[in-house]
Design a protein around this motif. Structure first.
Motif, PDB file in Angstrom:
ATOM      1  N   SER A  50       5.577 -10.763  -4.035  1.00 27.37           N
ATOM      2  CA  SER A  50       5.756  -9.072  -4.236  1.00 27.37           C
ATOM      3  C   SER A  50       6.829  -8.606  -3.453  1.00 27.37           C
ATOM      4  O   SER A  50       6.966  -8.775  -2.341  1.00 27.37           O
ATOM      5  CB  SER A  50       4.410  -8.538  -3.644  1.00 27.37           C
ATOM      6  OG  SER A  50       4.569  -7.332  -3.571  1.00 27.37           O
ATOM      7  N   SER A  68       4.530 -11.673   0.496  1.00 31.54           N
ATOM      8  CA  SER A  68       4.480 -10.364   0.767  1.00 31.54           C
ATOM      9  C   SER A  68       5.181  -9.813   1.878  1.00 31.54           C
ATOM     10  O   SER A  68       4.461 -10.182   3.132  1.00 31.54           O
ATOM     11  CB  SER A  68       3.359  -9.563   0.504  1.00 31.54           C
ATOM     12  OG  SER A  68       3.307  -8.257   0.494  1.00 31.54           O
ATOM     13  N   GLN A 123      -7.399  -1.837  -8.074  1.00 30.42           N
ATOM     14  CA  GLN A 123      -6.060  -2.456  -7.945  1.00 30.42           C
ATOM     15  C   GLN A 123      -6.112  -3.473  -9.451  1.00 30.42           C
ATOM     16  O   GLN A 123      -4.828  -4.066  -9.594  1.00 30.42           O
ATOM     17  CB  GLN A 123      -5.937  -2.935  -6.897  1.00 30.42           C
ATOM     18  CG  GLN A 123      -5.707  -2.216  -5.710  1.00 30.42           C
ATOM     19  CD  GLN A 123      -5.699  -3.103  -4.284  1.00 30.42           C
ATOM     20  OE1 GLN A 123      -5.691  -4.146  -4.102  1.00 30.42           O
ATOM     21  NE2 GLN A 123      -5.389  -2.465  -3.243  1.00 30.42           N
ATOM     22  N   HIS A 171      -0.579   2.611   3.294  1.00 33.14           N
ATOM     23  CA  HIS A 171      -1.551   1.816   2.699  1.00 33.14           C
ATOM     24  C   HIS A 171      -2.234   1.081   3.937  1.00 33.14           C
ATOM     25  O   HIS A 171      -3.520   0.911   3.871  1.00 33.14           O
ATOM     26  CB  HIS A 171      -1.053   0.574   1.852  1.00 33.14           C
ATOM     27  CG  HIS A 171      -0.468   1.196   0.420  1.00 33.14           C
ATOM     28  ND1 HIS A 171      -1.421   1.153  -0.633  1.00 33.14           N
ATOM     29  CD2 HIS A 171       0.630   1.416  -0.072  1.00 33.14           C
ATOM     30  CE1 HIS A 171      -0.767   1.753  -1.506  1.00 33.14           C
ATOM     31  NE2 HIS A 171       0.461   1.868  -1.412  1.00 33.14           N
ATOM     32  N   SER A 199       4.406  -2.913   2.289  1.00 27.72           N
ATOM     33  CA  SER A 199       4.643  -1.788   1.633  1.00 27.72           C
ATOM     34  C   SER A 199       5.916  -0.836   2.184  1.00 27.72           C
ATOM     35  O   SER A 199       6.331   0.115   1.751  1.00 27.72           O
ATOM     36  CB  SER A 199       3.507  -0.690   1.219  1.00 27.72           C
ATOM     37  OG  SER A 199       2.858  -0.345   2.472  1.00 27.72           O
ATOM     38  N   GLN A 215       6.376  -6.198  -8.284  1.00 27.10           N
ATOM     39  CA  GLN A 215       6.975  -4.907  -7.175  1.00 27.10           C
ATOM     40  C   GLN A 215       5.351  -4.870  -6.505  1.00 27.10           C
ATOM     41  O   GLN A 215       5.729  -4.477  -5.474  1.00 27.10           O
ATOM     42  CB  GLN A 215       7.280  -3.821  -7.949  1.00 27.10           C
ATOM     43  CG  GLN A 215       8.497  -3.781  -8.751  1.00 27.10           C
ATOM     44  CD  GLN A 215       9.179  -2.276  -9.098  1.00 27.10           C
ATOM     45  OE1 GLN A 215       8.245  -1.844  -9.890  1.00 27.10           O
ATOM     46  NE2 GLN A 215      10.341  -2.085  -8.800  1.00 27.10           N
ATOM     47  N   TRP A 216       4.384  -5.112  -6.970  1.00 26.68           N
ATOM     48  CA  TRP A 216       3.020  -4.986  -6.381  1.00 26.68           C
ATOM     49  C   TRP A 216       2.101  -5.941  -6.953  1.00 26.68           C
ATOM     50  O   TRP A 216       2.166  -6.148  -7.931  1.00 26.68           O
ATOM     51  CB  TRP A 216       2.651  -3.334  -6.414  1.00 26.68           C
ATOM     52  CG  TRP A 216       1.476  -3.116  -5.915  1.00 26.68           C
ATOM     53  CD1 TRP A 216       1.385  -2.639  -4.708  1.00 26.68           C
ATOM     54  CD2 TRP A 216       0.074  -2.990  -6.438  1.00 26.68           C
ATOM     55  NE1 TRP A 216       0.029  -2.549  -4.242  1.00 26.68           N
ATOM     56  CE2 TRP A 216      -0.943  -2.875  -5.240  1.00 26.68           C
ATOM     57  CE3 TRP A 216      -0.449  -3.521  -7.611  1.00 26.68           C
ATOM     58  CZ2 TRP A 216      -2.307  -2.864  -5.493  1.00 26.68           C
ATOM     59  CZ3 TRP A 216      -1.821  -3.669  -7.983  1.00 26.68           C
ATOM     60  CH2 TRP A 216      -2.529  -3.248  -6.745  1.00 26.68           C
ATOM     61  N   GLY A 229       7.943  -5.271  -3.500  1.00 27.17           N
ATOM     62  CA  GLY A 229       7.981  -3.893  -3.192  1.00 27.17           C
ATOM     63  C   GLY A 229       8.587  -2.911  -4.464  1.00 27.17           C
ATOM     64  O   GLY A 229       9.316  -3.354  -5.154  1.00 27.17           O
ATOM     65  N   ARG A 230       8.131  -1.825  -4.189  1.00 22.97           N
ATOM     66  CA  ARG A 230       8.435  -0.718  -5.363  1.00 22.97           C
ATOM     67  C   ARG A 230      10.074  -0.432  -5.378  1.00 22.97           C
ATOM     68  O   ARG A 230      10.327   0.003  -6.339  1.00 22.97           O
ATOM     69  CB  ARG A 230       7.834   0.735  -4.990  1.00 22.97           C
ATOM     70  CG  ARG A 230       6.455   0.559  -4.871  1.00 22.97           C
ATOM     71  CD  ARG A 230       5.572   0.081  -6.278  1.00 22.97           C
ATOM     72  NE  ARG A 230       4.218   0.498  -6.210  1.00 22.97           N
ATOM     73  CZ  ARG A 230       3.230   0.073  -7.081  1.00 22.97           C
ATOM     74  NH1 ARG A 230       3.719  -0.564  -8.359  1.00 22.97           N
ATOM     75  NH2 ARG A 230       1.824   0.183  -7.103  1.00 22.97           N
TER      76      ARG A 230
END
Length: 396
Positions: free
Chosen positions: A264, A235, A220, A22, A238, A285-286, A266-267
């Motif tokens: 946020s 955040s 997005q 990203h 990523s 998560q995002w 993260g995944r």
């Protein structure tokens, strides 16, 4: 340059080459869209993970297989945080990707190649096919003294081995490149303002500091605040974001405050793992970060350059909590320029987090410096200047 002049230039085929991350793809998507708007055909070498973003920008994806973290063919789960391991990984990636691009584009060669600072396959392909090229750098570029800042001054046997390996690879490809060409390209578009670059006044004019080239990123989605309370965005990006203990301290620090907090994680983290969220928090998560930052008055960030530029573009003061690699240099620069403060995510207490938030939202010096940096970004030329520079390569 006027729109009429844009239309008089021949329609060209522009290839973008980046790595599947990203922080490397997002900074250039606005430029892709601008070149498409000007009538050029843009191809973008990418992996399956980023085809939606690429297509949304108006480019034609040129798919390739990758071994980098986050892809289906990843050879490691995390990005390396030391220089030599990263350089070896990027060379292995180049060796894998270059022949794929040669096959895919053999009958459709581009007129210009715009290659990311870590996408060496684009650099080699341009040299092989004698195509004009320009580097797109989302971070610092070479300047006198930058190696000291980044802790890269000491020469070691490992560094010599890596340089030799690159030089052997370039020779095997039959191109007149050397390791030095990676750090010091012929020309570059730099997506930070010159004022944020370390020793920016000493950087050569071949580096065009256009500032962040941000686009709407409709893919997005949107976001709106639930009420008129101030908004804090948190955040860690990523990568390097598996920091459950830090997130819990953020919940303790900012829970119950008279502000809305967007976190946020993260995944790799299920928000439920953090326990019950305070009423004033939303945890994802995002997030569509650029959109959320447009409503924020503070940004607690890992200090990745993409996030830093997004925050400053929106005029948001920063709390830097660096995790790895150049993020520490970015955090130091934020403090040097009084654009925010820095905290240690491993040890910072909830009280210290609240103090940091109070500092960045109430200090008039920080507010003034953020406003000035935002103004410099606006005056750096952005998409128009960057697209003009790419088009100038078509004239030779």
């Amino acid at each position: 340059m006027s729109q009429n002049l844009h239309r008089t230039r021949r329609r060209a085929h522009v290839l973008f080459a980046s790595i599947p991350a990203h922080g490397h793809i997002n900074p250039g998507l606005g430029l892709v869209a601008e070149l498409v708007e000007r009538g050029h055909r843009v191809s973008y070498a990418t992996t399956d993970e980023f085809t939606a973003q690429i297509t949304d920008s108006g480019a034609e994806p040129v798919r390739y297989d990758s071994l980098l973290p986050g892809t289906s063919g990843a050879q490691r789960s995390e990005w390396p945080d030391d220089e030599l391991t990263a350089q070896r990984l990027f060379l292995d990636e180049t060796d894998l990707v270059l022949p794929q691009l040669e096959r895919a584009l053999a009958d459709d060669r581009p007129d210009v190649i715009v290659y990311d600072v870590a996408a060496f396959a684009g650099l080699v392909l341009a040299e092989k096919w004698r195509i004009p090229r320009i580097q797109l750098s989302p971070t610092y570029v070479f300047s006198p003294g930058i190696e000291q800042v980044l802790g890269m001054t000491q020469d070691t046997a490992g560094k010599r081995e890596v340089r030799a390996r690159y030089d052997r690879y370039f020779a095997a490809q039959g191109v007149g490149l050397a390791f030095q060409d990676i750090a010091v390209p012929q020309r570059a578009i730099v997506t930070i303002p010159r004022g944020f670059q370390y020793f920016g006044d000493q950087v050569e004019d071949s580096f065009e500091f256009v500032g962040p080239m941000l686009s709407e990123r409709a893919f997005q989605g949107g976001w709106s605040p639930p009420d008129d309370r101030p908004v804090l965005v948190i955040s860690l990006g990523s990568a390097y974001n598996d920091r459950r203990d830090f997130y819990r301290r953020c919940l303790e620090a900012f829970g119950g405050m008279d502000r809305h907090v967007v976190l946020s994680v993260g995944r790799g983290i299920d928000p439920a793992e953090l326990g019950e969220a305070p009423e004033n928090f939303e945890i994802h998560q995002w997030i569509p970060q650029l959109k959320v930052l447009s409503h924020a008055d503070a940004f607690l960030t890992h200090a990745g350059m993409g996030g830093v530029m997004e925050g400053l573009h929106q005029g948001v003061p920063l709390i830097a909590a660096p995790q790895a690699a150049e993020q520490f240099a970015n955090a130091d620069r934020i403090e040097q320029l009084s654009l925010g403060v820095q905290v240690d995510s491993g040890t910072v207490s909830p009280d210290e987090l609240r103090d940091a938030l109070s500092k960045v939202t109430k200090d008039p010096d920080i507010r003034g410096n953020v406003d000035r940096m935002q103004q410099e970004i606006r005056e750096s030329g952005g998409l128009t200047r960057a697209a003009d520079r790419v088009e100038s390569l078509l004239e030779g």
